[in-house]
Design an enzyme around this catalytic site. Structure first.
Site, PDB file in Angstrom:
ATOM      1  N   ASN A 237      -2.872 -14.482  11.930  1.00  0.00           N
ATOM      2  CA  ASN A 237      -2.381 -15.543  12.812  1.00  0.00           C
ATOM      3  C   ASN A 237      -3.303 -15.790  13.991  1.00  0.00           C
ATOM      4  OD1 ASN A 237       0.512 -16.763  12.235  1.00  0.00           O
ATOM      5  ND2 ASN A 237       0.367 -14.734  11.326  1.00  0.00           N
TER       6      ASN A 237
ATOM      7  N   ASP B 114      -9.336  -9.793   8.860  1.00  0.00           N
ATOM      8  CA  ASP B 114      -8.821  -8.451   8.530  1.00  0.00           C
ATOM      9  C   ASP B 114      -9.850  -7.336   8.718  1.00  0.00           C
ATOM     10  OD1 ASP B 114      -6.392  -7.087   7.534  1.00  0.00           O
ATOM     11  OD2 ASP B 114      -7.634  -6.506   5.838  1.00  0.00           O
TER      12      ASP B 114
ATOM     13  N   ASN C 285       6.528  -8.294   2.309  1.00  0.00           N
ATOM     14  CA  ASN C 285       5.060  -8.123   2.203  1.00  0.00           C
ATOM     15  C   ASN C 285       4.477  -9.064   1.149  1.00  0.00           C
ATOM     16  OD1 ASN C 285       2.567  -6.879   2.958  1.00  0.00           O
ATOM     17  ND2 ASN C 285       2.634  -5.607   1.108  1.00  0.00           N
ATOM     18  N   SER C 286       5.150 -10.184   0.888  1.00  0.00           N
ATOM     19  CA  SER C 286       4.549 -11.158  -0.035  1.00  0.00           C
ATOM     20  C   SER C 286       3.293 -11.737   0.611  1.00  0.00           C
ATOM     21  CB  SER C 286       5.549 -12.257  -0.378  1.00  0.00           C
ATOM     22  OG  SER C 286       6.041 -12.869   0.802  1.00  0.00           O
ATOM     23  N   ARG C 287       2.370 -12.173  -0.217  1.00  0.00           N
ATOM     24  CA  ARG C 287       1.038 -12.527   0.284  1.00  0.00           C
ATOM     25  C   ARG C 287       0.521 -13.816  -0.324  1.00  0.00           C
ATOM     26  NH1 ARG C 287      -1.487  -8.813   4.169  1.00  0.00           N
ATOM     27  NH2 ARG C 287       0.106  -7.218   4.357  1.00  0.00           N
TER      28      ARG C 287
ATOM     29  N   TYR D 109      -1.299  -3.693  -6.883  1.00  0.00           N
ATOM     30  CA  TYR D 109      -1.035  -4.498  -5.691  1.00  0.00           C
ATOM     31  C   TYR D 109      -2.082  -4.390  -4.588  1.00  0.00           C
ATOM     32  CZ  TYR D 109       1.843  -7.344  -2.715  1.00  0.00           C
ATOM     33  OH  TYR D 109       2.309  -8.384  -1.967  1.00  0.00           O
ATOM     34  N   GLY D 110      -2.500  -5.516  -4.069  1.00  0.00           N
ATOM     35  CA  GLY D 110      -3.230  -5.626  -2.804  1.00  0.00           C
ATOM     36  C   GLY D 110      -4.218  -4.513  -2.542  1.00  0.00           C
TER      37      GLY D 110
ATOM     38  N   LYS E 238      -3.071 -10.288  12.893  1.00  0.00           N
ATOM     39  CA  LYS E 238      -4.504 -10.603  12.840  1.00  0.00           C
ATOM     40  C   LYS E 238      -4.766 -11.974  12.217  1.00  0.00           C
ATOM     41  CE  LYS E 238      -5.609  -6.896  10.599  1.00  0.00           C
ATOM     42  NZ  LYS E 238      -4.231  -6.376  10.626  1.00  0.00           N
TER      43      LYS E 238
ATOM     44  N   ARG F 228       0.842  -1.201   0.000  1.00  0.00           N
ATOM     45  CA  ARG F 228       0.000   0.000   0.000  1.00  0.00           C
ATOM     46  C   ARG F 228       0.876   1.250   0.000  1.00  0.00           C
ATOM     47  NH1 ARG F 228      -1.922   0.898   4.309  1.00  0.00           N
ATOM     48  NH2 ARG F 228      -1.275  -0.881   5.544  1.00  0.00           N
TER      49      ARG F 228
ATOM     50  N   LYS G 168      -9.556  -2.520   1.423  1.00  0.00           N
ATOM     51  CA  LYS G 168      -9.304  -1.367   2.275  1.00  0.00           C
ATOM     52  C   LYS G 168     -10.077  -0.128   1.803  1.00  0.00           C
ATOM     53  CE  LYS G 168      -6.916  -3.495   5.257  1.00  0.00           C
ATOM     54  NZ  LYS G 168      -5.851  -4.351   5.000  1.00  0.00           N
TER      55      LYS G 168
ATOM     56  N   SER H  93      -1.447  -3.405  10.296  1.00  0.00           N
ATOM     57  CA  SER H  93      -1.045  -4.297   9.202  1.00  0.00           C
ATOM     58  C   SER H  93       0.225  -5.065   9.576  1.00  0.00           C
ATOM     59  CB  SER H  93      -0.801  -3.487   7.944  1.00  0.00           C
ATOM     60  OG  SER H  93      -1.976  -2.789   7.603  1.00  0.00           O
ATOM     61  N   ALA H  94       0.203  -6.354   9.274  1.00  0.00           N
ATOM     62  CA  ALA H  94       1.339  -7.239   9.540  1.00  0.00           C
ATOM     63  C   ALA H  94       1.703  -7.303  11.028  1.00  0.00           C
ATOM     64  CB  ALA H  94       2.554  -6.871   8.688  1.00  0.00           C
ATOM     65  N   CYS H  95       0.680  -7.253  11.893  1.00  0.00           N
ATOM     66  CA  CYS H  95       0.917  -7.351  13.333  1.00  0.00           C
ATOM     67  C   CYS H  95       0.142  -8.503  13.965  1.00  0.00           C
ATOM     68  CB  CYS H  95       0.598  -6.034  14.023  1.00  0.00           C
ATOM     69  SG  CYS H  95       1.766  -4.735  13.593  1.00  0.00           S
TER      70      CYS H  95
ATOM     71  N   HIS I 134     -10.665  -2.475  11.285  1.00  0.00           N
ATOM     72  CA  HIS I 134      -9.557  -3.321  10.821  1.00  0.00           C
ATOM     73  C   HIS I 134      -9.306  -4.386  11.892  1.00  0.00           C
ATOM     74  CE1 HIS I 134      -5.075  -3.347   9.294  1.00  0.00           C
ATOM     75  NE2 HIS I 134      -5.803  -4.236   8.660  1.00  0.00           N
TER      76      HIS I 134
HETATM   77  P1  GTP Z   1      -2.338  -7.584   7.451  1.00  0.00           P
HETATM   78  O1  GTP Z   1      -2.833  -8.634   6.542  1.00  0.00           O
HETATM   79  O2  GTP Z   1      -1.246  -6.754   6.846  1.00  0.00           O
HETATM   80  O3  GTP Z   1      -3.423  -6.723   8.009  1.00  0.00           O
HETATM   81  O4  GTP Z   1      -1.541  -8.336   8.656  1.00  0.00           O
HETATM   82  P2  GTP Z   1      -2.034  -9.183   9.924  1.00  0.00           P
HETATM   83  O5  GTP Z   1      -2.340  -8.288  11.066  1.00  0.00           O
HETATM   84  O6  GTP Z   1      -3.060 -10.176   9.538  1.00  0.00           O
HETATM   85  O7  GTP Z   1      -0.671  -9.941  10.345  1.00  0.00           O
HETATM   86  P3  GTP Z   1      -0.259 -11.485  10.258  1.00  0.00           P
HETATM   87  O8  GTP Z   1      -1.074 -12.363  11.142  1.00  0.00           O
HETATM   88  O9  GTP Z   1      -0.189 -11.864   8.837  1.00  0.00           O
HETATM   89  O10 GTP Z   1       1.204 -11.441  10.878  1.00  0.00           O
HETATM   90  C1  GTP Z   1       2.218 -10.614  10.386  1.00  0.00           C
HETATM   91  C2  GTP Z   1       3.567 -11.111  10.835  1.00  0.00           C
HETATM   92  O11 GTP Z   1       3.625 -11.160  12.257  1.00  0.00           O
HETATM   93  C3  GTP Z   1       3.881 -12.503  10.328  1.00  0.00           C
HETATM   94  O12 GTP Z   1       5.224 -12.534   9.902  1.00  0.00           O
HETATM   95  C4  GTP Z   1       3.690 -13.357  11.547  1.00  0.00           C
HETATM   96  O13 GTP Z   1       4.511 -14.503  11.520  1.00  0.00           O
HETATM   97  C5  GTP Z   1       4.055 -12.438  12.703  1.00  0.00           C
HETATM   98  N1  GTP Z   1       3.296 -12.799  13.938  1.00  0.00           N
HETATM   99  C6  GTP Z   1       1.957 -13.007  14.024  1.00  0.00           C
HETATM  100  N2  GTP Z   1       1.598 -13.361  15.287  1.00  0.00           N
HETATM  101  C7  GTP Z   1       2.741 -13.358  16.016  1.00  0.00           C
HETATM  102  C8  GTP Z   1       3.032 -13.635  17.399  1.00  0.00           C
HETATM  103  O14 GTP Z   1       2.165 -13.958  18.215  1.00  0.00           O
HETATM  104  N3  GTP Z   1       4.333 -13.495  17.789  1.00  0.00           N
HETATM  105  C9  GTP Z   1       5.325 -13.144  16.909  1.00  0.00           C
HETATM  106  N4  GTP Z   1       6.576 -13.057  17.377  1.00  0.00           N
HETATM  107  N5  GTP Z   1       5.096 -12.892  15.591  1.00  0.00           N
HETATM  108  C10 GTP Z   1       3.822 -12.992  15.161  1.00  0.00           C
HETATM  109  C1  SPV Z   2      -2.957  -4.449   5.205  1.00  0.00           C
HETATM  110  O1  SPV Z   2      -1.996  -3.787   4.774  1.00  0.00           O
HETATM  111  O2  SPV Z   2      -3.528  -4.172   6.293  1.00  0.00           O
HETATM  112  C2  SPV Z   2      -3.442  -5.614   4.448  1.00  0.00           C
HETATM  113  C3  SPV Z   2      -2.878  -5.835   3.118  1.00  0.00           C
HETATM  114  O3  SPV Z   2      -4.312  -6.334   4.918  1.00  0.00           O
HETATM  115  S1  SPV Z   2      -3.574  -4.829   1.921  1.00  0.00           S
HETATM  116  O4  SPV Z   2      -4.687  -5.548   1.295  1.00  0.00           O
HETATM  117  O5  SPV Z   2      -2.539  -4.559   0.913  1.00  0.00           O
HETATM  118  O6  SPV Z   2      -4.089  -3.617   2.499  1.00  0.00           O
HETATM  119 MN    MN Z   3      -4.940  -5.603   6.998  1.00  0.00          MN
END
Ligand code: GTP
Ligand code: SPV
Ligand code: MN
Length: 613
Positions: free
Chosen positions: A283, A302, A393-395, A226-227, A281, A86, A235, A277-279, A255
């Site tokens: 998982n 998400d 940020n590969s998906r 992209y995404g 969710k 993004r 989004k 993002s990437a924190c 979100h």
């Molecule tokens: P978006 O799709 O961008 O909104 O991301 P998201 O919030 O769904 O994040 P996601 O669950 O994909 O996790 C992002 C990264 O954080 C990945 O590399 C995971 O491996 C890592 N991660 C997720 N949960 C944990 C956790 O409990 N501990 C640690 N150390 N890393 C985690």
């Molecule tokens: C985020 O960035 O929070 C995502 C990936 O879930 S994207 O669809 O690119 O916004």
């Molecule tokens: Mn997201």
């Protein structure tokens, strides 16, 4: 519109009027005249159409077919290196008044922005097919279905949208019945082809515009494939435009993941969690509990649309139909449920690495690192290459109904009652593993001051701490202060006894030696157990200035190998760290100016008082 001269009607299908929806027919015709595609394709959403588009994408070099013995019916795409995430700096909320976009958004005067967009979109689809994708966010049998139509010149977007949203003829026919309102969402990669010009594998434009007109409820996206920049149901619609609809109609577009927890006593709870993002969710949404007797079911990973039900209970629906998950870190040991869903196939991978036997790989997928790969940029890669094989940020893009733990309630238009809300970020310091808010308003304060280190999900520096209110910083479609006020005002509709309890979590705190203090992933079920026991009133807590943290012994650590010192690091509330944090919060709140709700300013004062006491 002042741009290229209007030519002959673009082609027959416009005249054949593929829809009886008069507004849609007129819009498609207008856009075809503007963008000048070679042909128009009304997307029916069928499997056959998907297969044909995928074949075309393979032929044009956008898709690489993944070895079907490893991942059936799956494809890998590799983007231009300038188009990997993004682009928040190129994202605009063009409300009529600048004040209504607020300080968290880029703004431009709508008529000025429209001139720019008219210029960029004029002729932007020359040499390409224009796809018309009718879609609905949320169940089609919802009482008030939220329709959209994306027009795009990218077949990659069409195939991805088919995974991420409910699309096609069924949606179109239902829209036609009531000539229903839809969000028009125009997308072009911004790479017209001259006659005879050969296409590239990932067409895009170095100049990108991701633009929203909140009053009109329209979306224009130019230059990126992209995404979140290009799959406009996600989004752009389901958060930025939907947050404005939600403000006007009295609901919330957030979100957040949605997760069902079932205790050993067979009691069910639903948890919503907002992490940037990437924190974490996806998982947490696909959590495999490590504690005996506990079960989890997925509802969403998400986006979460919430409204108060008839009894004043907060109900949640996931408007999406797929997972667009961060690949790196998703592995058989950390997230077996995601891996099992991906292994069923029917997925599109973007910017992952390829194995020599035609499969896909990314950092963290398996403990063993392959001896040789083709990296996301097509280069030969070995473990000593000194760079990641997959882009950070590969998906993976995978249908949500391939998740074995998907809750049957996912399909229910009335959604599920939320019992707890978690706010969380990625913080090396300061923020404990889990803290319960003192009450609802204090919980909104926690959300409003949420902070996290930036990630690769957006372009720009990674690892910088920024405030990210409710994990919505890049997605609030209006003034951020008004957004907080909406959260506060809306709860007047609630049955106070059924208001969710709010918690702040941090899976990412580090110890002094640099490692994660908490093992995370499946072990997060222990934190959720404590959350549930707080709802039930059975777990003990310690009152600290920032809220209630687990009392010694109240967090179930049985069978977990974590040292007492790591646990202390994970849970501590350090006054020195919080002195700094309070300054950060004050600076953050200062940016709201007059639009900061008084309740939030009062919460900050109370927090300072509690530390001073
Ligand atoms: P978006 O799709 O961008 O909104 O991301 P998201 O919030 O769904 O994040 P996601 O669950 O994909 O996790 C992002 C990264 O954080 C990945 O590399 C995971 O491996 C890592 N991660 C997720 N949960 C944990 C956790 O409990 N501990 C640690 N150390 N890393 C985690
Ligand atoms: C985020 O960035 O929070 C995502 C990936 O879930 S994207 O669809 O690119 O916004
Ligand atoms: Mn997201």
């Amino acid at each position: 519109m002042g741009h290229a001269p209007v030519q002959e009607p673009v082609q027959e299908s416009v005249e054949q009027a593929m829809t009886t929806h008069s507004g849609l027919a007129a819009w498609v015709e207008e856009i075809a005249k503007l963008t000048q595609p070679d042909t128009i394709h009304w997307v029916d959403g069928s499997e056959r159409e998907y297969a044909e588009l995928a074949d075309e994408l393979v032929a044009s070099g956008t898709f690489t077919r993944v070895n079907p013995e490893l991942f059936p019916n799956s494809f890998a795409a590799f983007s231009d290196p300038v188009d990997v995430a993004r682009v928040e700096g190129r994202t605009f909320i063009c409300s009529e008044k600048q004040r209504d976009a607020g300080f968290t958004n880029n703004w431009m005067e709508p008529s000025k922005m429209k001139e720019i967009l008219d210029d960029r979109f004029a002729g932007s689809m020359r040499g390409r097919t224009m796809y018309v994708i009718p879609f609905v966010m949320g169940p089609l049998d919802a009482p008030d279905p939220k329709y959209g139509v994306e027009i795009t010149d990218s077949a990659y977007v069409v195939t991805s949208m088919r995974i991420m949203a409910r699309i096609g003829t069924d949606v179109l026919r239902q829209m036609e019945l009531s000539n229903a309102f839809f969000v028009p969402a125009l997308h072009s990669v911004g790479a017209p082809l001259a006659p005879g010009e050969k296409d590239v594998a990932w067409p895009c434009n170095e100049e990108k515009w991701i633009v929203h007109f909140p009053e009109e409820r329209s979306i224009f996206s130019y230059g990126s494939g992209y995404g979140g920049n290009a799959l406009l149901g996600k989004k752009c619609f389901a958060l930025r435009i939907a947050s404005v609809m939600a403000r006007d109609e009295g609901w919330l577009a957030e979100h957040m993941l949605i997760l069902k927890l079932i205790s050993p006593e067979n009691r069910s709870y639903h948890v919503a969690a907002a992490f940037p993002s990437a924190c974490g969710k996806t998982n947490l949404a696909l959590l495999e509990p490590t504690i005996p007797g506990w079960k989890a079911e997925t509802l969403g990973d998400d986006i979460n649309w919430m409204r108060f039900g008839k009894e004043g209970e907060l109900r949640a629906v996931n408007p999406e139909a797929g997972l667009f998950g961060v690949a790196p870190g998703t592995g058989w040991s950390t997230n077996p449920n995601a891996m099992a869903a991906i292994a069923k196939g029917n997925s599109i991978f973007t910017n992952v690495a390829l194995t020599d036997d035609g499969g896909v790989w990314w950092e963290g997928m398996t403990e063993e690192v392959p001896a040789h790969l083709t990296d996301w940029q097509g280069n030969s890669w070995t473990p000593d290459s000194g760079r990641p094989a997959a882009h950070p940020n590969s998906r993976f893009c995978t249908p949500i109904d391939q998740v074995d733990m998907l809750s049957s309630e996912y399909y229910a238009p009335e959604g599920v009652e939320i019992n707890a809300i978690l706010f969380g970020g990625r913080r090396k310091t300061t923020v404990p593993l889990v803290t319960q808010a003192r009450d609802w308003t204090h919980g909104i304060f926690m959300g409003s001051t949420l902070s996290s280190e930036t990630t690769a999900a957006a372009t720009g520096a990674v690892g910088v701490v920024r405030r990210d209110p409710m994990a919505m910083l890049p997605f609030i479609g209006y003034d951020a202060g008004d957004y907080l006020k909406h959260w506060i005002d809306l709860s007047a509709q609630a049955n106070q006894a059924r208001l969710p309890k709010i918690f702040l979590v941090n899976w990412f705190r580090r110890t002094s030696s640099g490692g994660f203090a908490w093992p995370g992933f499946g072990e997060n079920s222990r934190v959720l157990k404590w959350v549930v026991e707080r709802l039930e009133g059975t777990a003990d807590a310690v009152e600290t200035p920032i809220g209630f943290t687990p009392a010694p012994g109240s967090l179930d650590l049985s069978g977990l190998e974590v040292s007492a010192s790591d646990m202390a690091d994970a849970l501590k509330v350090d006054p020195a760290e919080w002195e700094q944090e309070l300054q950060g919060i004050e600076q953050w709140y200062a940016r709201f100016g007059d639009s900061l709700p008084a309740d939030m300013a009062a919460e900050l004062e109370d927090l300072k008082q509690r530390f001073a006491a």
